[in-house]
Design a protein around this motif. Structure first.
Motif, short mmCIF file in Angstrom:
data_model
loop_
_atom_site.label_atom_id
_atom_site.label_comp_id
_atom_site.label_asym_id
_atom_site.label_seq_id
_atom_site.Cartn_x
_atom_site.Cartn_y
_atom_site.Cartn_z
N TYR A 1 -5.98 -0.09 -2.60
CA TYR A 1 -4.63 0.45 -3.67
C TYR A 1 -5.12 -1.03 -4.69
N MET A 2 -4.90 -0.61 -6.09
CA MET A 2 -4.74 -1.51 -6.96
C MET A 2 -3.41 -1.38 -7.69
N ILE A 3 -3.04 -2.90 -8.45
CA ILE A 3 -1.91 -2.44 -9.49
C ILE A 3 -2.58 -3.12 -10.29
N ASN A 4 -2.51 -2.76 -11.93
CA ASN A 4 -2.58 -3.40 -12.93
C ASN A 4 -1.74 -3.13 -14.37
N VAL A 5 -1.28 -4.18 -14.88
CA VAL A 5 -0.69 -4.93 -15.65
C VAL A 5 -1.08 -4.55 -18.03
N PHE B 1 -1.27 -15.96 -14.06
CA PHE B 1 -0.68 -14.73 -14.80
C PHE B 1 -2.21 -13.65 -14.48
N LEU B 2 -2.40 -12.88 -13.49
CA LEU B 2 -3.81 -11.81 -13.66
C LEU B 2 -3.00 -11.46 -13.37
N THR B 3 -4.03 -10.21 -14.34
CA THR B 3 -3.80 -8.65 -15.15
C THR B 3 -4.42 -7.74 -13.98
N ALA B 4 -4.26 -8.07 -12.61
CA ALA B 4 -4.19 -6.85 -11.36
C ALA B 4 -4.32 -7.66 -10.38
N LEU B 5 -4.20 -6.51 -9.14
CA LEU B 5 -3.61 -6.71 -7.74
C LEU B 5 -4.81 -6.02 -6.82
N THR B 6 -5.02 -5.90 -5.82
CA THR B 6 -5.93 -5.41 -4.99
C THR B 6 -5.00 -5.89 -3.57
N TYR B 7 -4.79 -4.51 -3.54
CA TYR B 7 -4.09 -4.25 -1.63
C TYR B 7 -5.03 -3.88 -0.42
N PRO B 8 -5.72 -3.81 0.33
CA PRO B 8 -6.37 -3.18 1.29
C PRO B 8 -4.74 -2.94 2.14
N CYS B 9 -4.31 -1.33 2.77
CA CYS B 9 -3.60 -1.31 2.85
C CYS B 9 -3.75 -1.01 4.75
N ASN B 10 -3.09 -1.81 5.13
CA ASN B 10 -3.46 -1.66 7.27
C ASN B 10 -2.60 -1.36 7.45
N THR B 11 -1.47 -0.47 7.28
CA THR B 11 -0.04 -0.31 7.89
C THR B 11 0.26 0.97 6.88
N THR B 12 0.34 2.48 6.60
CA THR B 12 0.59 3.64 6.15
C THR B 12 2.55 3.34 6.18
N GLY B 13 3.39 2.46 4.90
CA GLY B 13 4.29 2.99 4.86
C GLY B 13 4.84 2.85 3.66
N ILE B 14 6.77 2.30 3.40
CA ILE B 14 6.74 2.35 2.25
C ILE B 14 6.57 0.75 1.42
N TYR B 15 6.19 0.40 -0.45
CA TYR B 15 5.63 -0.70 -0.38
C TYR B 15 6.83 -0.35 -1.29
N TYR B 16 6.76 -1.57 -1.52
CA TYR B 16 7.94 -2.02 -3.32
C TYR B 16 7.08 -3.45 -3.71
N SER C 1 7.16 -2.08 3.88
CA SER C 1 8.13 -1.72 4.18
C SER C 1 9.48 -3.17 4.81
N ASN C 2 9.01 -4.42 5.49
CA ASN C 2 9.83 -4.86 6.02
C ASN C 2 10.38 -6.10 5.42
N ARG C 3 9.91 -5.47 3.32
CA ARG C 3 10.42 -6.91 2.73
C ARG C 3 9.56 -8.11 2.23
N ASN C 4 8.38 -7.80 3.30
CA ASN C 4 7.54 -8.82 3.49
C ASN C 4 6.11 -8.69 2.34
N LYS C 5 6.42 -9.94 1.29
CA LYS C 5 5.70 -10.26 0.96
C LYS C 5 3.59 -10.09 1.04
N VAL C 6 3.06 -8.91 0.16
CA VAL C 6 1.49 -8.76 0.84
C VAL C 6 1.15 -9.14 -0.06
N ALA C 7 1.18 -9.02 -1.94
CA ALA C 7 0.17 -9.37 -2.57
C ALA C 7 1.23 -9.95 -3.82
N SER C 8 0.64 -10.53 -4.93
CA SER C 8 1.00 -11.36 -5.93
C SER C 8 0.00 -11.52 -6.52
#
Length: 143
Positions: free
Chosen positions: A72-76, A107-122, A93-100
């Motif tokens: 996943y990639m999130i751009n700002v 202050f980066l304008t994007a972050l990428t995250y390789p998902c290892n567990t299916t679930g709700i992310y905040y 889903s447990n409210r553990n920080k996984v990326a910033s």
């Protein structure tokens, strides 16, 4: 009549004495600009409004179901080229920080995250010295 004049005078005085007037946050403009910034191979999923209401809100939060095996990639996007002090933080889903998007004081304008567990992310957006407290963001993925 005196009450009307007094009320009008107070209204004018407050309007003139107000030191700062915040412009409307046009998040649509920023999300539209963010979509083409997803790199080749990423598919657009969703847009997010990042409106700190002129500094009244310290955090804006959304959730999305991520799937194991996808990246996943999130751009700002903000006014100009940088992130303007907007920090994206991703929690599982447990409210553990996984990326910033705040990395080594940058202050980066994007972050990428390789998902290892299916679930709700905040996905949270915070404003760290932001001038406008306004932007847009997009979420994309690739397998």
């Amino acid at each position: 009549m005196k009450k009307v004049i007094a009320a009008l005078s107070l209204f004018i005085l407050l309007g003139v004495a107000s030191p700062q007037v915040f412009a409307q946050c046009d998040t649509e403009k920023y999300t539209e600009a963010c979509i083409p910034k997803l790199p080749e191979g990423f598919t657009y999923l969703k847009s997010y409004k990042v409106d700190g209401d002129g500094g009244a809100k310290q955090k804006v939060e959304y959730s999305y179901v991520f799937t194991k095996g996808a990246q996943y990639m999130i751009n700002v996007c903000t006014e100009g080229n940088g992130a303007d002090g907007i920090v994206v933080t991703l929690y599982d889903s447990n409210r553990n920080k996984v990326a910033s998007s705040l990395f080594n004081g940058q202050f980066l304008t994007a972050l990428t995250y390789p998902c290892n567990t299916t679930g709700i992310y905040y996905i949270t957006y915070t404003f760290e010295g932001s001038k406008a407290n306004c932007g847009g963001s997009v979420l994309g993925f690739k397998r």
